[in-house]
Enzyme design. Structure first.
Site, short mmCIF file in Angstrom:
data_model
loop_
_atom_site.label_atom_id
_atom_site.label_comp_id
_atom_site.label_asym_id
_atom_site.label_seq_id
_atom_site.Cartn_x
_atom_site.Cartn_y
_atom_site.Cartn_z
N THR A 164 -9.64 -1.91 12.33
CA THR A 164 -9.44 -3.37 13.31
C THR A 164 -8.07 -3.51 13.93
OG1 THR A 164 -9.02 -4.76 11.38
CG2 THR A 164 -11.39 -4.49 12.14
N ARG A 170 -12.06 -6.07 7.79
CA ARG A 170 -12.61 -7.38 7.44
C ARG A 170 -13.19 -8.18 8.50
NH1 ARG A 170 -7.79 -8.61 3.37
NH2 ARG A 170 -6.52 -7.93 5.22
N ASP A 178 -13.70 -6.08 2.26
CA ASP A 178 -12.66 -5.82 2.13
C ASP A 178 -12.40 -4.65 0.86
OD1 ASP A 178 -10.24 -6.16 0.15
OD2 ASP A 178 -10.21 -8.33 0.62
N VAL A 179 -11.62 -3.56 1.12
CA VAL A 179 -11.49 -2.35 0.52
C VAL A 179 -11.15 -2.68 -0.97
CG1 VAL A 179 -11.20 -0.74 2.43
CG2 VAL A 179 -9.04 -1.91 1.29
N SER A 185 3.56 7.01 4.02
CA SER A 185 4.70 6.47 4.90
C SER A 185 5.93 7.18 4.54
CB SER A 185 4.74 4.89 4.64
OG SER A 185 5.90 4.38 5.05
N TYR A 202 6.03 -1.98 -2.04
CA TYR A 202 5.50 -1.05 -0.81
C TYR A 202 5.61 0.38 -0.87
CZ TYR A 202 4.25 0.64 3.75
OH TYR A 202 3.55 1.45 4.79
N LYS A 225 3.37 3.70 -1.46
CA LYS A 225 3.36 5.07 -0.66
C LYS A 225 3.67 6.25 -1.29
CE LYS A 225 1.37 2.92 2.76
NZ LYS A 225 0.01 3.30 3.28
N PRO A 276 4.19 8.12 8.64
CA PRO A 276 4.71 7.78 9.68
C PRO A 276 5.85 6.92 9.19
CG PRO A 276 2.60 6.90 9.66
CD PRO A 276 2.97 7.45 8.37
N THR A 317 2.76 -2.01 15.37
CA THR A 317 1.48 -2.27 15.23
C THR A 317 1.63 -3.85 14.59
OG1 THR A 317 1.39 -1.66 12.83
CG2 THR A 317 0.79 -0.26 14.45
#
Ligand code: NDP
Ligand code: 8X3
Length: 253
Positions: free
Chosen positions: A12, A35, A60-61, A140, A153, A157, A183, A188
């Site tokens: 999304t 979602r 929701d995953v 990432s 975070y 990753k 990336p 975003t």
């Protein structure tokens, strides 16, 4: 490209949405998770107009039961998934590791690691059975080089890298392929989410240089999936030209 049915989580916004647009086209079937049902429906209408068949899978995953229900609800034939793009993910806050919120860290770990694993567990057995499939995980640069204020975070990753590498080993005697796309800075909704909706703080992340766009990453994903069957793009580190490490960007004043 032979891939026909492509499932993208977190479609999304940002990279996931750009992947959906990149894969759209005649004869392609897209399964789009997210979602936000309104956004999913808008995207579905747009991609159907481009000639794709589209199923939206709103869940929701992190919710395994919802994931199972959604996957079971796919029409006949749609569970023959050729490409799984494990993209849904986020970072929350930039607190030091001894100061941050355990609840937020749970959300990051549950989404970036545990949900990716659950999707893999759900989709890959069918790929193995059919002798065909490609798993693209969105890792990432943060998984290669941790930075202060991003410990959980970055660790999540790094886990994506470990899970991609171990899955590739587990699948070595099959025709399946595993790609970890890592990336650097992509503009975003990612930083808006990280900074809890503070747009000014999010904008500052990309100030003074040209960041990647979701489309740039989608192009890499498309390239990896389009490679001939005997070519496995195992890992791609892709960043803005003005970026050299997870924290070093050349910013014009
Ligand atoms: P966005 O915030 O724009 O998109 C994230 C997507 O993931 C949204 O569609 C979001 O939906 C979805 N998502 C988050 N949590 C869940 C959940 N629990 N269930 C279902 N969907 C969920 O960010 P990006 O496009 O940048 O992020 C995509 C991936 O790329 C992430 O894994 C991120 O870690 C990774 N990445 C991003 C980089 C960047 O600089 N932007 C760099 C390197 C990697 P919703 O709107 O409902 O939250
Ligand atoms: C997102 C890129 O550098 O903000 O994975 O960690 S970074």
């Amino acid at each position: 490209m032979k891939a026909k049915t492509i499932l993208i989580t977190g479609a999304t916004s940002g990279i996931g949405e750009a992947c959906a647009r990149r894969f759209a086209g005649e004869g392609r079937r897209l399964i789009l998770n997210g979602r936000n049902t309104e956004k999913l429906d808008t995207l579905r209408r747009e991609l159907v107009a481009l000639g794709s068949e589209v199923q939206t899978l709103p869940f929701d995953v992190r919710d395994r039961e919802a994931m199972s229900r959604a996957m079971a609800s796919l029409p006949e034939g749609w569970d023959n998934i050729d490409v799984l793009v494990n993209n849904a993910g986020l970072s929350l806050g930039d607190d030091k590791e001894y100061e941050g919120s355990l609840e937020e860290w749970d959300t990051v770990i549950d989404t970036n690691i545990k949900a990716l694993l659950a999707m893999t567990r759900m989709v890959v057995p069918g790929m193995v059975e059919r002798g065909h499939g490609h798993i693209v995980n969105i890792g990432s640069i943060a998984g290669d080089t941790p930075y202060g204020g991003g410990g959980v975070y970055c660790a999540s990753k790094a886990a994506v890298k470990a899970l991609s590498d171990s899955l590739r080993i587990d699948l070595v005697d099959t025709p399946l392929r595993v790609t970890n796309v890592k990336p650097g800075k992509v503009e975003t909704h990612f930083s808006v989410t990280r900074y809890h909706g503070d747009q000014a703080k999010a904008d500052a992340v990309y100030e003074g240089f040209q960041p990647l766009r979701g489309e740039d990453v989608a192009e890499v994903v498309y390239f990896a999936v389009s490679a001939p069957d005997h070519v496995q793009i195992a890992e791609v580190l892709v960043m803005p030209t003005a970026q050299a490490t997870s924290t070093l960007c050349a910013r014009k004043k």
